[in-house]
Design a protein around this motif. Structure first.
Motif, PDB file in Angstrom:
ATOM      1  N   ALA A  99      28.246  41.346  25.195  1.00  0.00           N
ATOM      2  CA  ALA A  99      29.530  40.740  24.965  1.00  0.00           C
ATOM      3  C   ALA A  99      30.661  41.857  24.982  1.00  0.00           C
ATOM      4  O   ALA A  99      31.272  41.849  25.770  1.00  0.00           O
ATOM      5  N   ASN A 100      30.383  42.664  23.922  1.00  0.00           N
ATOM      6  CA  ASN A 100      31.396  43.629  23.402  1.00  0.00           C
ATOM      7  C   ASN A 100      31.530  44.690  24.561  1.00  0.00           C
ATOM      8  O   ASN A 100      32.678  45.054  24.742  1.00  0.00           O
ATOM      9  N   THR A 105      34.923  41.846  23.697  1.00  0.00           N
ATOM     10  CA  THR A 105      35.145  40.744  22.618  1.00  0.00           C
ATOM     11  C   THR A 105      33.668  40.205  22.233  1.00  0.00           C
ATOM     12  O   THR A 105      32.759  40.586  22.813  1.00  0.00           O
ATOM     13  N   SER A 106      33.724  39.482  21.119  1.00  0.00           N
ATOM     14  CA  SER A 106      32.484  38.735  20.702  1.00  0.00           C
ATOM     15  C   SER A 106      31.938  37.631  21.799  1.00  0.00           C
ATOM     16  O   SER A 106      32.900  37.314  22.316  1.00  0.00           O
ATOM     17  N   PHE A 107      30.666  37.594  21.704  1.00  0.00           N
ATOM     18  CA  PHE A 107      30.061  36.228  22.585  1.00  0.00           C
ATOM     19  C   PHE A 107      30.810  35.065  22.341  1.00  0.00           C
ATOM     20  O   PHE A 107      31.161  34.366  23.128  1.00  0.00           O
ATOM     21  N   SER A 108      31.038  34.539  20.925  1.00  0.00           N
ATOM     22  CA  SER A 108      31.749  33.486  20.720  1.00  0.00           C
ATOM     23  C   SER A 108      33.257  33.207  21.102  1.00  0.00           C
ATOM     24  O   SER A 108      33.772  32.105  21.479  1.00  0.00           O
ATOM     25  N   ASN A 109      33.956  34.639  21.351  1.00  0.00           N
ATOM     26  CA  ASN A 109      35.260  34.512  22.034  1.00  0.00           C
ATOM     27  C   ASN A 109      35.445  34.729  23.466  1.00  0.00           C
ATOM     28  O   ASN A 109      36.653  34.660  24.015  1.00  0.00           O
ATOM     29  N   CYS A 110      34.456  34.786  24.223  1.00  0.00           N
ATOM     30  CA  CYS A 110      34.339  34.818  25.424  1.00  0.00           C
ATOM     31  C   CYS A 110      34.553  33.438  26.351  1.00  0.00           C
ATOM     32  O   CYS A 110      34.234  32.542  25.545  1.00  0.00           O
ATOM     33  N   THR A 111      34.991  33.576  27.397  1.00  0.00           N
ATOM     34  CA  THR A 111      35.204  32.213  27.913  1.00  0.00           C
ATOM     35  C   THR A 111      33.736  31.583  28.309  1.00  0.00           C
ATOM     36  O   THR A 111      32.696  32.347  28.420  1.00  0.00           O
TER      37      THR A 111
END
Length: 173
Positions: A99-100, A105-111
């Motif tokens: 994801a980074n 961005t981190s996985f949890s902040n991805c759409t």
């Protein structure tokens, strides 16, 4: 029966229990700290994001609403061998780094669509560990969601055994 003797015994026992509790806490036998978990905070966040991606909240409840992420944490911690736990931790790290690299961005902040694409990549991967990780997460997320109390009672209309008994029912013969 002597009431006075009984009351003295109850009072002495109560005081003894209070003193024992205080002593045990001071001695470090009992603590107020929460037990340490297998997963770090970032890994817990990634697990929550995975369950939210697999069963997102829509018009009805989602996986996070019924605590499926906490179910997964405890299931992996208490019911799986150490080698499986290490593989899951490695795959969580790999998912975060993917994801980074792809989305910065981190996985949890991805759409939602970005998280779905990352998980679909795992499901179609040639790497056997990545595929097993995705299959484990998907199957256990669905299991945790479907067996939660609110889903079983409110949506699946499950009746707790033994169900109903209608003893006096007219039978058409």
């Amino acid at each position: 029966m002597n009431r006075r003797t009984t009351l003295k015994g109850l009072a002495a026992g109560s005081i003894g229990l209070l003193a024992f509790g205080y002593w045990a806490k001071e001695a470090g036998i009992f603590t107020d700290d929460l037990p340490a978990t297998l997963f770090s905070t970032s890994e817990q966040t990634t697990l929550s994001a995975i369950t939210d991606t697999i069963i997102p909240k829509g018009d009805a409840i989602g996986a996070l609403d019924v605590g499926t992420d906490k179910f997964l944490e405890k299931l992996l911690e208490k019911c799986y061998e150490t080698d499986v736990q290490e593989k899951v931790k490695n795959q969580l790290f790999t998912l975060e780094s993917s994801a980074n690299n792809l989305y910065s961005t981190s996985f949890s902040n991805c759409t939602q669509t970005e998280r779905e694409s990352l998980l679909i990549t795992l499901s179609t991967s040639k790497n056997e560990e990545e595929k097993e990780f995705f299959d484990l997460m998907k199957s256990q997320t669905i299991r945790g969601f479907r067996t939660s109390k609110s889903v079983m009672l409110d949506y699946l209309k499950h009746e707790i055994a033994p169900g109903r008994y209608n003893g006096c029912v007219d039978v058409n013969s």
